[in-house]
Design a protein around this motif. Structure first.
Motif, short mmCIF file in Angstrom:
data_model
loop_
_atom_site.label_atom_id
_atom_site.label_comp_id
_atom_site.label_asym_id
_atom_site.label_seq_id
_atom_site.Cartn_x
_atom_site.Cartn_y
_atom_site.Cartn_z
N GLU A 5 -6.11 3.13 6.49
CA GLU A 5 -6.84 1.97 7.22
C GLU A 5 -7.01 1.02 6.39
OE1 GLU A 5 -9.46 4.49 10.52
OE2 GLU A 5 -10.40 3.75 8.78
N VAL A 6 -7.36 1.26 4.93
CA VAL A 6 -7.36 0.43 3.88
C VAL A 6 -5.98 -0.50 3.61
CG1 VAL A 6 -7.76 -0.10 1.38
CG2 VAL A 6 -9.41 1.18 2.70
N ARG A 7 -4.94 0.22 3.66
CA ARG A 7 -3.72 -0.25 3.59
C ARG A 7 -3.25 -1.25 4.79
NH1 ARG A 7 -0.56 5.37 1.82
NH2 ARG A 7 -1.64 5.61 -0.28
N ASN A 8 -3.82 -0.60 5.97
CA ASN A 8 -3.40 -1.36 7.07
C ASN A 8 -4.12 -2.94 7.02
OD1 ASN A 8 -1.90 0.30 8.14
ND2 ASN A 8 -3.34 1.28 9.34
N LYS A 9 -5.49 -2.68 6.56
CA LYS A 9 -6.28 -4.09 6.49
C LYS A 9 -5.52 -4.91 5.30
CE LYS A 9 -10.07 -3.45 8.79
NZ LYS A 9 -10.55 -4.43 9.81
N ILE A 10 -5.12 -4.36 4.33
CA ILE A 10 -4.31 -5.06 3.17
C ILE A 10 -3.21 -6.02 3.90
CG2 ILE A 10 -3.16 -5.03 0.93
CD1 ILE A 10 -5.06 -2.88 0.16
N THR A 11 -2.38 -5.06 4.84
CA THR A 11 -1.13 -5.77 5.09
C THR A 11 -1.67 -7.07 6.19
OG1 THR A 11 -1.20 -4.20 7.03
CG2 THR A 11 -0.05 -3.59 4.84
N GLU A 12 -2.88 -6.87 6.89
CA GLU A 12 -3.37 -7.95 7.72
C GLU A 12 -4.06 -8.98 6.93
OE1 GLU A 12 -5.81 -5.98 10.33
OE2 GLU A 12 -4.29 -4.60 11.27
N SER A 13 -4.29 -8.81 5.82
CA SER A 13 -5.00 -10.05 5.01
C SER A 13 -4.34 -11.13 4.79
CB SER A 13 -5.61 -9.25 3.91
OG SER A 13 -4.57 -8.88 2.77
N ASN A 76 -18.63 3.35 0.32
CA ASN A 76 -19.27 2.31 1.32
C ASN A 76 -18.94 0.75 0.90
OD1 ASN A 76 -19.81 4.78 2.81
ND2 ASN A 76 -21.90 4.81 1.86
N ARG A 77 -19.40 0.57 -0.23
CA ARG A 77 -18.98 -0.79 -0.89
C ARG A 77 -17.75 -1.43 -0.56
NH1 ARG A 77 -23.62 -2.90 -3.79
NH2 ARG A 77 -22.03 -4.64 -4.75
N LEU A 78 -16.65 -0.47 -1.00
CA LEU A 78 -15.38 -1.00 -0.76
C LEU A 78 -14.94 -1.21 0.70
CD1 LEU A 78 -13.60 1.20 -3.42
CD2 LEU A 78 -14.15 -1.36 -3.96
N ASP A 79 -15.59 -0.31 1.40
CA ASP A 79 -15.25 -0.35 2.84
C ASP A 79 -15.63 -1.75 3.58
OD1 ASP A 79 -14.09 2.14 2.68
OD2 ASP A 79 -15.43 3.22 3.51
N ASN A 80 -16.83 -1.91 3.23
CA ASN A 80 -17.53 -3.53 3.42
C ASN A 80 -16.84 -4.40 2.94
OD1 ASN A 80 -19.58 -1.70 5.05
ND2 ASN A 80 -20.92 -1.81 3.06
N PHE A 81 -16.51 -4.22 1.80
CA PHE A 81 -15.74 -5.47 1.20
C PHE A 81 -14.41 -5.83 1.93
CE2 PHE A 81 -12.74 -7.44 -1.79
CZ PHE A 81 -13.43 -8.45 -2.25
N ILE A 82 -13.64 -4.53 2.15
CA ILE A 82 -12.29 -4.91 2.77
C ILE A 82 -12.56 -5.35 4.18
CG2 ILE A 82 -11.88 -2.57 3.56
CD1 ILE A 82 -9.19 -4.73 2.12
N SER A 83 -13.46 -4.80 4.69
CA SER A 83 -13.63 -5.24 6.40
C SER A 83 -14.39 -6.49 6.22
CB SER A 83 -14.87 -4.24 6.76
OG SER A 83 -14.58 -2.86 6.87
N ASN A 84 -15.04 -7.24 5.52
CA ASN A 84 -15.63 -8.41 5.89
C ASN A 84 -14.86 -9.53 5.10
OD1 ASN A 84 -17.80 -7.27 6.87
ND2 ASN A 84 -19.01 -6.89 5.02
N TYR A 85 -14.36 -9.16 4.07
CA TYR A 85 -13.37 -10.49 3.21
C TYR A 85 -11.96 -10.30 3.22
CZ TYR A 85 -18.34 -10.51 1.49
OH TYR A 85 -19.62 -10.48 1.43
N HIS A 86 -11.30 -9.39 4.03
CA HIS A 86 -9.80 -9.35 4.04
C HIS A 86 -9.22 -10.59 4.54
CE1 HIS A 86 -10.57 -8.16 8.16
NE2 HIS A 86 -9.09 -8.31 8.28
N GLN A 87 -9.71 -11.50 5.47
CA GLN A 87 -9.25 -12.59 5.73
C GLN A 87 -9.58 -13.91 4.86
OE1 GLN A 87 -7.00 -12.76 7.98
NE2 GLN A 87 -6.70 -10.64 9.00
N GLN A 88 -10.39 -13.64 4.14
CA GLN A 88 -10.82 -14.91 3.15
C GLN A 88 -9.87 -15.26 2.04
OE1 GLN A 88 -13.65 -16.31 3.71
NE2 GLN A 88 -14.19 -14.75 5.38
#
Length: 416
Positions: A5-13, A76-88
């Motif tokens: 899921e983290v990899r997918n978030k990165i591809t969408e960022s 938990n911190r890394l999950d919140n980071f990628i969820s909140n800021y992957h479009q920044q």
């Protein structure tokens, strides 16, 4: 959140290169751990491995719970980071990443699950739990030997770090076991990564073919719908254009005729109102004249004869003829007045009705022009105009007649 899921978030960022290029070094000197990571997903994967490894160990010494909880908090911190800021944007990511670096590089006596020291403390917990505290404090550099058990635990930790063999555990065997566990975890993770990559590529190819087919079908469907819509729109536009031109022509004709007949129509309307006013006025005068005349004749017939015979005709009998002529003349004048007022009254009603019908006929003619299916030829138009502007009988002539109306023409139009 899993590593996939983290990899997918990165591809969408918006900044995938930033997530793949960040570097960080994690170091725990008290257990001789030093490792450099590159890429957000590799950091996340390392922390997930630590959490899974701690779970597999089962019961652990109380002193190691802090290390276990530390990796859970980092995840938990890394999950919140990628969820909140992957479009920044990159500048925002750099600002918030500084806080995460501080947490990741914190080395407050944390242990990894696959460290030989961790195996030593776990095994010591199983055999000699009283010695764990002393051994733990010796390893982290806090020498607290105020009790015998603490001293013994510190001594065992000393022997574990500096000798090849003790009565409790063989350091070399622990190192081999730790290396073997790391190799197995690496192989498992590599196999899992290859499997995930293969599934991702297979799904991507399958989705690509499906999307291509859907796009082709959608394109074909939209082309057919467009051609159908274009044909209907063209037919509808041609029909609308012809109808609009015809309607515009009829409206222009109607407006032109309305301009021609608007002033006569207003004139007939004013005249109709005026004639009705005059007729009502004459009717009032007629009622007064008839009423006063009736009252006067009643007084003459009821009261006057006795007084006339006693005073006027008592001495001169021939005077009755003279007074009879006077009464006859008076009655004739009254009758003439009533007849004249009646004539004027009915003439006004007659002319008012004539003007009203001409006004109505004008708008009837305009409504015929405005109708889509109505056709009026030149002969009918001349007949209507002749009826509108013909001489109106006043009603004061010998032969009274109604207003001249195109009765034959109206019947002709209604029968069409």
């Amino acid at each position: 959140m899993t590593t996939i899921e983290v990899r997918n978030k990165i591809t969408e960022s918006k900044e995938p290169n930033w997530f793949n290029s960040i570097e960080i070094t994690i170091q725990y000197p008290h257990i001789n751990f030093l490792q450099k990571f590159e890429g957000f997903s590799s950091i996340h994967k390392f922390i997930c491995q630590q959490i899974e490894g701690w779970e597999k160990l089962g019961t652990i010494p109380r002193e190691l719970n802090t290390s276990k909880q530390h990796f859970t908090n980092l995840k938990n911190r890394l999950d919140n980071f990628i969820s909140n800021y992957h479009q920044q944007p990159e500048s925002t990511l750099n600002n918030y990443w500084r806080n995460e670096i501080k947490q990741l590089q914190s080395n407050s006596h944390f242990f990894t699950y696959d460290s030989p020291v961790t195996d030593f403390l776990v095994e010591l917990q199983g055999k000699f739990p009283n010695y764990v505290v002393g051994a733990y404090h010796y390893i982290i550099g806090q020498y607290n030997f105020n009790t015998k058990d603490n001293f013994t635990g510190g001594l065992l930790a000393y022997e574990f770090q500096l000798k090849d063999h003790t009565e409790i555990v063989n350091r070399r065997n622990k190192e081999k076991s730790s290396i073997s566990r790391i190799r197995n975890d690496f192989r498992n993770q590599l196999s899992e990564s290859e499997k995930q990559l293969t599934e991702h590529l297979a799904n991507a190819n399958q989705d690509y073919e499906s999307y291509v087919k859907q796009i082709d079908d959608l394109k074909k469907e939209k082309e057919e719908l467009f051609e159908e819509w274009y044909g209907k729109a063209q037919t509808s536009f041609n029909t609308f254009d012809s109808d609009s031109k015809e309607k515009l022509s009829n409206l222009e004709e109607t407006y032109f005729r309305k301009l021609q007949l608007s002033k006569p129509a207003r004139y007939w309307q004013r005249k109709s109102t005026k004639y009705y006013t005059d007729a009502n006025k004459m009717k009032g005068i007629l009622l007064w004249v008839v009423g006063l005349s009736s009252l006067f004749l009643a007084l003459i017939l009821i009261i006057s004869p006795k007084w006339i015979f006693e005073t006027v005709f008592s001495e001169n009998k021939a005077a009755i003829i003279r007074w009879s002529l006077v009464f006859i003349t008076l009655i004739s004048l009254i009758a003439f007045t009533v007849r004249a007022i009646t004539k004027v009254m009915f003439s006004s009603f007659h002319l008012a009705r004539d003007a009203e019908e001409r006004h109505t006929l004008t708008f009837f003619y305009l409504s015929l022009l405005a109708e889509k299916d109505s056709t009026i030829n030149d002969e009918d138009r001349k007949l209507i105009l002749q009826s509108l502007f013909s001489r109106a009988e006043t009603g004061l002539l010998k032969d009274d007649s109604g207003p001249t109306m195109p009765n034959d023409f109206i019947g002709k139009i209604m029968n069409k």
